[in-house]
Design an enzyme around this catalytic site. Sequence first.
Site, short mmCIF file in Angstrom:
data_model
loop_
_atom_site.label_atom_id
_atom_site.label_comp_id
_atom_site.label_asym_id
_atom_site.label_seq_id
_atom_site.Cartn_x
_atom_site.Cartn_y
_atom_site.Cartn_z
N GLU A 160 0.82 -1.22 0.00
CA GLU A 160 0.00 0.00 0.00
C GLU A 160 0.85 1.27 0.00
OE1 GLU A 160 -3.97 -1.61 -0.12
OE2 GLU A 160 -3.11 0.36 -0.47
N ARG A 180 0.62 3.85 -3.15
CA ARG A 180 0.03 5.15 -2.81
C ARG A 180 1.08 6.23 -2.59
NH1 ARG A 180 -5.61 4.14 0.42
NH2 ARG A 180 -5.73 1.88 0.17
N ASP A 190 -5.02 -9.60 -8.63
CA ASP A 190 -5.27 -8.65 -9.72
C ASP A 190 -4.08 -7.88 -10.27
OD1 ASP A 190 -5.06 -7.25 -7.33
OD2 ASP A 190 -7.10 -6.47 -7.36
N GLU A 206 -12.59 0.80 -10.01
CA GLU A 206 -12.21 -0.14 -11.06
C GLU A 206 -13.15 -0.13 -12.27
OE1 GLU A 206 -10.20 -0.94 -7.48
OE2 GLU A 206 -12.38 -1.01 -7.80
N THR A 250 -1.18 1.05 -10.31
CA THR A 250 -2.47 0.49 -9.89
C THR A 250 -3.25 1.41 -8.98
OG1 THR A 250 -3.51 -1.60 -9.21
CG2 THR A 250 -1.72 -0.75 -7.82
#
Length: 641
Positions: free
Chosen positions: A266, A270, A399, A533, A619
């Site tokens: 994360e 981010r 994913d 998404e 992503t």
Amino acid sequence: MTTPALLPLSGRRIPPLNLGPPSFPHHRATLRLSEKFILLLILSAFITLCFGAFFFLPDSSKHKRFDLGLEDVLIPHVDAGKGAKNPGVFLIHGPDEHRHREEEERLRNKIRADHEKALEEAKEKLKKSREEIRAEIQTEKNKVVQEMKTKEKKPLPAVPIPNLIGTHGGDPEDNDLREKREKIKEMMKHAWDNYRIYGWGHNELRPIARKGHSTNIFGSSQMGATIVDALDTLYIMGLHDEFRDGQKWIENNLDFSVNSEVSVFEVNIRFIGGLLAAYYLSGEEIFKIKAVQLAEKLLPAFNTPTGIPWAMVNLKSGVGRNWGWASAGSSILAEFGTLHMEFVHLSYLTGNPIYYKKVMHIRKLLQKMDRPNGLYPNYLNPRTGRWGQYHTSVGGLGDSFYEYLLKAWLMSDKTDHEARKMYDDAIEAIEKHLIRKSRGGLTFIGEWKNGHLEKKMGHLACFAGGMFVLGADGSRMDQAGHYLELGAEIARTCHESYDRTALKLGPESFKFDGAVEAVAVRQAEKYYILRPEVIETYWYLWRFTHDPRYREWGWEAALAIEKYCRVNGGFSGVKDVYSSTPTHDDVQQSFFLAETLKYLYLLFSSDDLLPLDHWVFNTEAHPLPVLHLANTTLSRNPAVR
């Protein structure tokens, strides 16, 4: 973490814990005056004891033990009369006995002087008020902090920024589109301004309670996740005052030397992704410096027997561990497989090959492993290098691993053929074993669990429609048309999952079982937490086909978010998309500003804003430039080569 829905089940992002950040007692920077006095007395007594020892111990140069001059030799004393060794006595034989006495006297004088100096300093301290003592301590602390900041701001090697195209503009010619784009920009302002007022510096916002919010993925510290995540969206939208406010906070407050355990995945997507994107867009050096500082803090996570990183790492101690719920202590495919883009850029910008080597080691290890039915299981044990539970998903847990294989190829200016081959192999296996068409004609991506296909698709898996379209060009056996069609079918299925709810917002996951199609069955799967998404896939389909339906569907979603998720203090997720009177979860996710609103804004912009042949989105929707091999710095950089 009490229910599976609250656990970090996503490679692309993690459902939040509705828990406020833990509170810790404030430790005083100074001791009470009485405590200082006692400490000084103890110190003085200790010095006196050491000093007195030199006078009360036997004074014999023949028993001297502490002078280790080269001309002196320590030997056991031999009794001449008995010829036996006396093991307890050592004599010194050397050419200069007088010099030893002078040295001993000098040491005594030094100890006496140090003792007197310490007593004088203690007396002076005791004469000062508590406020003066505190001020002195604070001055020393400030000096140390300043020295650390100076060290942190050590300039990185100069690297030419790649030729950046399309960082501004994107104004559509159509008035209706301009109005829609301005509306998205206003939604961004509403989300940011309320965070600025009620949650500034906190990781996220609770817009109804109007206070800061955080989850376990960010640890116990206030790292300003929303600020870092939103920066590039602010810049792209032309909200430059807000961008500068965020930059100022990062420069003065963003500190990674904290005793806090964070998610490696994360904070990579981010924070490092967000900081790198902000650097490339604005050219402000502080963002690059902060990204490298954080990356250095993540490196200890790779200290495992296999080199597969731990899921979490303590930023201060470097100690890593995995999520307790993961299969037999395994690392997660979508987490350790979603580092490549950011780490390659780190090596490019710093000239340090370590980041590139870390992610390439992961790739090489995966290439050597057997894959059941050609599929990558979601769990890999970092100690043994063996797969955990045989569970494969293109949604949560898997994913973004597949996404980053494709984007590694794109970011390399389509020269990383190894990544492209791994992507093509994986997609062929996914299409063979996971993709099915329902009785009602909807194409969906199921999950493979222990040899069986579960006919359930998650909101997170809806990104795959955009991925298939993005990877159509360059596909094997000229299957570009096939993958464009497959991406469009996934987009249609995900739109149906929105359209079949009361709020026109999609659930967390939906089933294809008998008469039930594209609908959530369990209550725990009916929530919407401002996820991006589906809108992401609409945007990619629009860019590659210019079919107007994708802008129509995107506007439907924007209106539903505005109507049901907007509150006075920002935007909130909802707990049941099938209820016409929804209950809010009171969390404004950082990815709502980083992704959902960015993709909506780009959907109603012209294609010259962040063109896809020059930019690749990580992503978390942070745009990073394609590293063209014509760039001389890149071609000379052994890390990137």
